[in-house]
Motif scaffolding. Structure first.
Motif, PDB file in Angstrom:
ATOM      1  N   LEU A  17       2.454   0.865 -12.333  1.00  0.00           N
ATOM      2  CA  LEU A  17       2.149   1.014 -10.899  1.00  0.00           C
ATOM      3  C   LEU A  17       3.451   0.918 -10.091  1.00  0.00           C
ATOM      4  CD1 LEU A  17      -1.100  -1.151 -10.583  1.00  0.00           C
ATOM      5  CD2 LEU A  17      -0.941   1.304 -10.105  1.00  0.00           C
ATOM      6  N   CYS A  18       4.274  -0.065 -10.427  1.00  0.00           N
ATOM      7  CA  CYS A  18       5.545  -0.234  -9.697  1.00  0.00           C
ATOM      8  C   CYS A  18       6.434   0.992  -9.868  1.00  0.00           C
ATOM      9  CB  CYS A  18       6.285  -1.484 -10.191  1.00  0.00           C
ATOM     10  SG  CYS A  18       5.457  -3.002  -9.743  1.00  0.00           S
ATOM     11  N   ARG A  19       6.477   1.516 -11.101  1.00  0.00           N
ATOM     12  CA  ARG A  19       7.331   2.679 -11.370  1.00  0.00           C
ATOM     13  C   ARG A  19       6.875   3.878 -10.509  1.00  0.00           C
ATOM     14  NH1 ARG A  19       9.625   2.875 -16.302  1.00  0.00           N
ATOM     15  NH2 ARG A  19       7.786   1.951 -17.256  1.00  0.00           N
ATOM     16  N   GLN A  20       5.570   4.130 -10.499  1.00  0.00           N
ATOM     17  CA  GLN A  20       5.068   5.288  -9.744  1.00  0.00           C
ATOM     18  C   GLN A  20       5.176   5.077  -8.240  1.00  0.00           C
ATOM     19  OE1 GLN A  20       1.338   6.952 -11.130  1.00  0.00           O
ATOM     20  NE2 GLN A  20       1.933   6.729 -13.269  1.00  0.00           N
ATOM     21  N   LEU A  21       4.959   3.854  -7.792  1.00  0.00           N
ATOM     22  CA  LEU A  21       5.091   3.573  -6.354  1.00  0.00           C
ATOM     23  C   LEU A  21       6.527   3.807  -5.900  1.00  0.00           C
ATOM     24  CD1 LEU A  21       2.831   0.404  -6.232  1.00  0.00           C
ATOM     25  CD2 LEU A  21       2.469   2.467  -4.854  1.00  0.00           C
ATOM     26  N   LYS A  22       7.475   3.349  -6.716  1.00  0.00           N
ATOM     27  CA  LYS A  22       8.897   3.554  -6.380  1.00  0.00           C
ATOM     28  C   LYS A  22       9.198   5.056  -6.320  1.00  0.00           C
ATOM     29  CE  LYS A  22      13.494   2.255  -6.738  1.00  0.00           C
ATOM     30  NZ  LYS A  22      14.399   3.134  -7.277  1.00  0.00           N
ATOM     31  N   ALA A  23       8.676   5.812  -7.312  1.00  0.00           N
ATOM     32  CA  ALA A  23       8.925   7.263  -7.353  1.00  0.00           C
ATOM     33  C   ALA A  23       8.350   7.959  -6.123  1.00  0.00           C
ATOM     34  CB  ALA A  23       8.333   7.857  -8.634  1.00  0.00           C
ATOM     35  N   ARG A  24       7.256   7.410  -5.577  1.00  0.00           N
ATOM     36  CA  ARG A  24       6.661   7.982  -4.362  1.00  0.00           C
ATOM     37  C   ARG A  24       7.415   7.589  -3.102  1.00  0.00           C
ATOM     38  NH1 ARG A  24       0.169   7.280  -4.391  1.00  0.00           N
ATOM     39  NH2 ARG A  24       0.684   6.628  -2.298  1.00  0.00           N
ATOM     40  N   GLY A  25       8.364   6.678  -3.253  1.00  0.00           N
ATOM     41  CA  GLY A  25       9.151   6.268  -2.086  1.00  0.00           C
ATOM     42  C   GLY A  25       8.584   5.073  -1.338  1.00  0.00           C
ATOM     43  N   GLU A  26       7.613   4.371  -1.962  1.00  0.00           N
ATOM     44  CA  GLU A  26       7.076   3.170  -1.312  1.00  0.00           C
ATOM     45  C   GLU A  26       8.048   2.005  -1.509  1.00  0.00           C
ATOM     46  OE1 GLU A  26       4.464   4.149   0.137  1.00  0.00           O
ATOM     47  OE2 GLU A  26       3.436   5.572  -1.184  1.00  0.00           O
ATOM     48  N   GLU A  27       7.919   0.996  -0.650  1.00  0.00           N
ATOM     49  CA  GLU A  27       8.709  -0.223  -0.822  1.00  0.00           C
ATOM     50  C   GLU A  27       7.883  -1.151  -1.720  1.00  0.00           C
ATOM     51  OE1 GLU A  27      10.229  -1.578   2.918  1.00  0.00           O
ATOM     52  OE2 GLU A  27      10.581  -3.584   2.115  1.00  0.00           O
ATOM     53  N   VAL A  28       8.426  -1.497  -2.871  1.00  0.00           N
ATOM     54  CA  VAL A  28       7.649  -2.232  -3.879  1.00  0.00           C
ATOM     55  C   VAL A  28       8.134  -3.678  -3.978  1.00  0.00           C
ATOM     56  CG1 VAL A  28       6.995  -2.327  -6.326  1.00  0.00           C
ATOM     57  CG2 VAL A  28       7.369  -0.115  -5.228  1.00  0.00           C
ATOM     58  N   ILE A  29       7.176  -4.608  -3.966  1.00  0.00           N
ATOM     59  CA  ILE A  29       7.493  -6.000  -4.309  1.00  0.00           C
ATOM     60  C   ILE A  29       6.752  -6.298  -5.606  1.00  0.00           C
ATOM     61  CG2 ILE A  29       7.394  -8.418  -3.608  1.00  0.00           C
ATOM     62  CD1 ILE A  29       7.269  -7.427  -0.687  1.00  0.00           C
ATOM     63  N   ALA A  30       7.503  -6.478  -6.674  1.00  0.00           N
ATOM     64  CA  ALA A  30       6.940  -6.681  -8.007  1.00  0.00           C
ATOM     65  C   ALA A  30       6.864  -8.181  -8.276  1.00  0.00           C
ATOM     66  CB  ALA A  30       7.818  -5.991  -9.041  1.00  0.00           C
ATOM     67  N   ALA A  31       5.643  -8.730  -8.205  1.00  0.00           N
ATOM     68  CA  ALA A  31       5.466 -10.170  -8.420  1.00  0.00           C
ATOM     69  C   ALA A  31       5.071 -10.417  -9.875  1.00  0.00           C
ATOM     70  CB  ALA A  31       4.382 -10.703  -7.480  1.00  0.00           C
ATOM     71  N   CYS A  32       5.718 -11.399 -10.471  1.00  0.00           N
ATOM     72  CA  CYS A  32       5.419 -11.685 -11.885  1.00  0.00           C
ATOM     73  C   CYS A  32       5.836 -13.121 -12.191  1.00  0.00           C
ATOM     74  CB  CYS A  32       6.177 -10.719 -12.794  1.00  0.00           C
ATOM     75  SG  CYS A  32       7.955 -10.754 -12.567  1.00  0.00           S
ATOM     76  N   ARG A  33       5.387 -13.586 -13.366  1.00  0.00           N
ATOM     77  CA  ARG A  33       5.836 -14.918 -13.785  1.00  0.00           C
ATOM     78  C   ARG A  33       7.293 -14.833 -14.209  1.00  0.00           C
ATOM     79  NH1 ARG A  33       0.706 -17.284 -17.159  1.00  0.00           N
ATOM     80  NH2 ARG A  33       0.945 -15.396 -18.410  1.00  0.00           N
ATOM     81  N   LYS A  34       7.610 -13.838 -15.031  1.00  0.00           N
ATOM     82  CA  LYS A  34       8.977 -13.687 -15.547  1.00  0.00           C
ATOM     83  C   LYS A  34       9.260 -12.191 -15.676  1.00  0.00           C
ATOM     84  CE  LYS A  34      11.631 -15.812 -19.288  1.00  0.00           C
ATOM     85  NZ  LYS A  34      11.966 -14.795 -20.268  1.00  0.00           N
ATOM     86  N   PRO A  35      10.328 -11.692 -15.071  1.00  0.00           N
ATOM     87  CA  PRO A  35      10.566 -10.249 -15.130  1.00  0.00           C
ATOM     88  C   PRO A  35      10.953  -9.793 -16.539  1.00  0.00           C
ATOM     89  CG  PRO A  35      12.333 -11.355 -13.929  1.00  0.00           C
ATOM     90  CD  PRO A  35      11.328 -12.406 -14.261  1.00  0.00           C
ATOM     91  N   SER A  36      10.518  -8.599 -16.884  1.00  0.00           N
ATOM     92  CA  SER A  36      10.940  -7.978 -18.150  1.00  0.00           C
ATOM     93  C   SER A  36      12.181  -7.139 -17.874  1.00  0.00           C
ATOM     94  CB  SER A  36       9.818  -7.084 -18.667  1.00  0.00           C
ATOM     95  OG  SER A  36       9.511  -6.096 -17.690  1.00  0.00           O
ATOM     96  N   GLN A  37      12.845  -6.742 -18.945  1.00  0.00           N
ATOM     97  CA  GLN A  37      14.011  -5.860 -18.792  1.00  0.00           C
ATOM     98  C   GLN A  37      13.584  -4.539 -18.142  1.00  0.00           C
ATOM     99  OE1 GLN A  37      17.194  -7.015 -19.548  1.00  0.00           O
ATOM    100  NE2 GLN A  37      17.616  -5.250 -18.251  1.00  0.00           N
TER     101      GLN A  37
END
Ligand SMILES: NC(=O)c1ccc[n+]([C@@H]2O[C@H](COP(=O)([O-])OP(=O)(O)OC[C@H]3O[C@@H](n4cnc5c(N)ncnc54)[C@H](OP(=O)(O)O)[C@@H]3O)[C@@H](O)[C@H]2O)c1
Length: 220
Positions: A17-37
Motif C-alpha cells: 500500500l505504501c509503495r503504491q501510494l508513494k507512486a501515486r504521489g500521496e504523502e505517506v506515513i508508514a507506521a510500524c513496530r520496526k521498519p524493514s529494509q
C-alpha cells in the motif's frame, strides 16, 4: 488522497500500500513496530515503534503527529492464529487476536480522529473470515471473532464520524500471498491496487459497505 497513514507498513499488504501510494504521489506515513529494509528503501516517512495494542505507543504517535492532517487512515496491522477448538491455549489466542485485530484499529482511530478532516476517510483492512454468513467451514475462532468485532466497530465508527464528514471503508484484501498465508494467494500488488480503488470510491453515501477489494459486495 493527500496524506495517508498506514499501520503494519513494514511488510505484506501494508508495505505494498505504501509503495503504491508513494507512486501515486500521496504523502505517506508508514507506521510500524520496526521498519524493514524494503520499507526504508521506499523513501517514505516512517514512524517506528507503533504497536497497535499499546496505549502509550499509540499516544506517542498522536503526540508526534500533533495537529498534522491525515486525509486517510488505513488500519492494516493484523494477525492470524489458526485456532482449533481443542487447542490448549485457545482462549489466550482468541483474546490476543481481539487485542490486535479489533481493539487495535479502534485504538488508533480514536487517537487520530481529530487529525482527520471533513472529507477524510478511515479504512479498516478486515477479512471476509469475519463474515458470519460467509462462514461455512468453521475453525479460526480468534481470527473470525476478532474480524467480526472490528466490522461492528467500523459500523459504529461510520455513524459516529459521519457528522464530522469522515467516511469508513471496510475492506477484504482477498487471499493474498504474504507471511500470513505462507505466501499463497494473489499478489500484494493486485490486492493493494484494489484496496486503493475501493478507498477512492468510499464516500459518506456508501460509508461502511463491506467490500472485497475486487469490487464484490460481501455479506455481513
Ligand atoms: N493475507 C491475506 O490473505 C489476508 C486476508 C484477509 C485479511 N488480511 C488482513 O490484511 C492485513 C495485513 O495482512 P498481511 O497479509 O499483510 O499480513 P502480514 O504480512 O503478516 O503483515 C502483518 C502486519 O501487521 C503488523 N502487526 C501485527 N501485530 C501488530 C501490532 N501489535 N502492532 C503493529 N503492527 C502489528 C505486522 O508487523 P510486525 O512485522 O511488527 O509483526 C505486519 O506489518 C491484516 O489485517 C490481515 O488480517 C490478510
Amino acid at each position: 488522497m493527500g496524506t495517508v497513514l498506514v499501520t503494519g507498513a513494514n511488510r505484506g499488504i501494508g508495505l505494498e500500500l505504501c509503495r503504491q501510494l508513494k507512486a501515486r504521489g500521496e504523502e505517506v506515513i508508514a507506521a510500524c513496530r520496526k521498519p524493514s529494509q524494503e520499507l526504508q528503501n521506499l523513501g517514505v516517512e516512517v514512524k517506528e515503534g507503533v504497536d497497535v495494542t499499546d496505549d502509550a505507543s499509540v499516544q506517542s504517535l498522536s503526540q508526534w503527529l500533533g495537529d498534522r492532517k491525515i486525509d486517510v487512515l488505513i488500519n492494516n496491522a493484523g494477525i492470524l492464529n489458526r485456532d482449533l477448538l481443542d487447542d490448549e491455549g485457545l482462549f489466550d489466542s482468541v483474546r490476543w487476536q481481539f487485542e490486535v485485530n479489533s481493539v487495535g484499529p479502534l485504538r488508533v482511530t480514536k487517537a487520530l480522529k481529530n487529525n482527520i478532516p471533513s472529507g477524510g476517510k478511515v479504512a479498516i483492512v478486515t477479512s471476509r473470515m469475519g463474515s458470519i454468513e460467509d462462514n461455512t467451514s468453521g475453525r479460526y475462532y480468534g481470527y473470525r471473532m476478532s474480524k467480526a468485532a472490528v466490522n461492528m466497530a467500523a459500523m459504529s465508527l461510520s455513524h459516529d464520524l459521519k457528522p464530522e464528514g469522515v467516511s469508513v471503508a471496510l475492506l477484504h484484501p482477498g487471499m493474498v500471498a504474504t507471511d500470513m498465508t505462507g505466501h499463497n494467494g494473489i499478489s500484494t500488488q493486485e490486492s493493494a491496487k484494489g484496496l486503493l480503488d475501493r478507498i477512492d470510491h468510499t464516500n459518506l453515501d456508501n460509508t461502511c459497505t463491506f467490500w472485497h477489494q475486487n469490487g464484490q459486495r460481501l455479506p455481513w
